[in-house]
Design an enzyme around this catalytic site. Structure first.
Site, PDB file in Angstrom:
ATOM      1  CG  ASN A   8      -1.892   1.144   1.245  1.00 31.15           C
ATOM      2  OD1 ASN A   8      -1.819   2.050   0.418  1.00 31.15           O
ATOM      3  ND2 ASN A   8      -2.809   1.121   2.191  1.00 31.15           N
ATOM      4  NE  ARG A  58      -6.204   1.780  -0.359  1.00 28.27           N
ATOM      5  CZ  ARG A  58      -6.242   2.949   0.259  1.00 28.27           C
ATOM      6  NH1 ARG A  58      -5.132   3.476   0.733  1.00 28.27           N
ATOM      7  NH2 ARG A  58      -7.386   3.594   0.400  1.00 28.27           N
ATOM      8  CG  HIS A 147     -12.989   3.246   2.898  1.00 27.84           C
ATOM      9  ND1 HIS A 147     -13.713   4.252   3.492  1.00 27.84           N
ATOM     10  CD2 HIS A 147     -11.682   3.601   3.027  1.00 27.84           C
ATOM     11  CE1 HIS A 147     -12.898   5.169   3.975  1.00 27.84           C
ATOM     12  NE2 HIS A 147     -11.651   4.794   3.693  1.00 27.84           N
ATOM     13  NE  ARG A 208     -10.183  12.445   2.790  1.00 25.48           N
ATOM     14  CZ  ARG A 208     -10.040  11.122   2.699  1.00 25.48           C
ATOM     15  NH1 ARG A 208     -11.104  10.343   2.745  1.00 25.48           N
ATOM     16  NH2 ARG A 208      -8.846  10.593   2.540  1.00 25.48           N
ATOM     17  CD  GLU A 351      -8.933  -1.036   4.190  1.00 25.55           C
ATOM     18  OE1 GLU A 351      -9.233  -0.470   3.130  1.00 25.55           O
ATOM     19  OE2 GLU A 351      -8.541  -0.433   5.224  1.00 25.55           O
TER      20      GLU A 351
END
Length: 365
Positions: A8, A58, A147, A208, A351
């Site tokens: 990642n 990823r 996600h 955010r 993940e």
């Protein structure tokens, strides 16, 4: 196939995890990376990569082009490059990891696993924004969602926790971390999700804003005199919990709220109300909900957030058990009452394991 290295690659970081089957044999995080090739070369020199079967990468944005994990070749790299305008903060870094790994491990198959792919099953009415259709088509404007590896993994694990088949289970998954998103998963397929063209839309996040009136952007530009770059920075890096409470870490927000800080209390209220609104909306979309599952850093660890987000929903058959919810146990667990028609779960996400699993699937293992 047994051994998969998952990478990642962020703009200034490199996270890696080496799997032998489902067992983790090595993992780490390199921060403040300025030279991805040098950082990855250092990582690879420390790992036992004998009999490595694949590298799983990823990739945040697959656009409309990638709806499943994909074996990487030159054409795939070029397509991911063309998608950079849809994810300018993420895809360039992901590509740096891919290009470096291909150079250093030229004989090992490389697989791209896309955050957006799980949401490619969204029906048109869920994916389409109500703007001029030709403008949207030309600029690839639609809801993509993110996600995806987390929502896929967690919804499948939720079905297993309930002793049900995934294809017969409807789950609302709540991935609550510094980034946050919700998804309605019907029989293993995403049919609604809160993030959109970018990861900015939807729930309130650490830095955010989440969803807001688009006219705010025009107002800040025309009236506030802010440039588009300044507004972009505001909404992505100086909004959310940081913008409301001054800190992005939910643990600090909860501590300040408990101490009577009004800004923290408001931030917490805005955060949990947005979750509750989406739970109600996704309940309506699914028609039948078997479980609501919390995951990621906040979702897995904040009993206060879980309780507040689902408070007052007993009419929908959603009842959180205060003792179960507050218990210090970790791992997969149920935190709803015995009488709750909808089971409320906490399922830690993984993940990297999902990326390894999908990489294996591409190569037929």
């Amino acid at each position: 196939m047994t051994r998969v290295l998952v990478l990642n690659t962020g703009s200034s970081s490199l996270k890696y995890r080496l799997f032998d089957g489902t067992d983790t044999v090595a993992k780490g995080l390199v921060e403040e990376v300025t030279d991805h090739q040098a950082a990855l070369r250092d990582v690879l020199s420390e790992l036992d990569l004998r009999n490595l079967d694949a590298v799983g990468h990823r990739v945040v944005h697959g656009g409309p082009d990638f709806t499943e994990p994909t074996l990487i070749d030159d054409d795939v790299v070029r397509t991911i490059e063309r998608l950079i305008p849809l994810a300018p903060l993420h895809n360039p870094a992901n590509l740096a990891g891919i290009e470096t790994a291909r150079k250093l491990l030229p004989d090992v198959p490389q697989v791209a696993v896309f955050d957006t792919a799980f949401h490619s099953t969204l029906p048109p009415e869920a994916a389409t924004y109500a703007i001029d259709a030709e403008t949207a088509r030309k600029n690839r404007v639609r809801r993509y969602g993110f996600h995806g590896t987390s929502h896929a993994y967690v919804s499948r694990r939720t079905a297993a926790l309930l002793g049900r088949e995934n294809r017969h289970t409807n789950v609302i998954t709540l991935h609550l971390g510094n980034g946050a998103s919700a998804a309605a998963v019907e029989g293993g397929r995403s049919v609604a999700t809160s993030m959109g063209l970018s990861p900015l839309e939807g729930l309130v996040m650490g830095t955010r804003s989440g969803s807001l009136d688009p006219a705010i952007i025009f107002h800040l530009h025309r009236v506030g005199g802010m440039s588009l770059d300044e507004i972009d920075d505001l909404l992505n890096k100086r909004s959310g919990m940081r913008g409301l409470a001054g800190v992005s870490d939910m643990r600090e927000v909860e501590s300040r709220r408990a101490g009577g800080d009004e800004a923290a209390a408001l931030a917490f209220g805005v955060y949990t109300r947005r979750i509750k609104e989406l739970v109600g909306a996704y309940y309506a979309v699914l028609g039948r909900v078997d479980a609501i599952t919390f995951t990621a850093g906040v979702g897995e660890n904040s009993a206060t957030v879980r309780a507040a987000a689902l408070a007052g929903l007993s009419a929908l058959g959603i009842e959180v058990d205060a003792d179960r919810n507050a218990a210090p146990e970790r791992g997969e667990r149920i935190v709803s009452t015995e009488a709750s028609r909808v089971v409320v779960c906490v399922v830690p996400t993984d993940e990297e394991l999902e990326i390894a699993t999908q990489a294996r699937a591409v190569l037929g293992d």
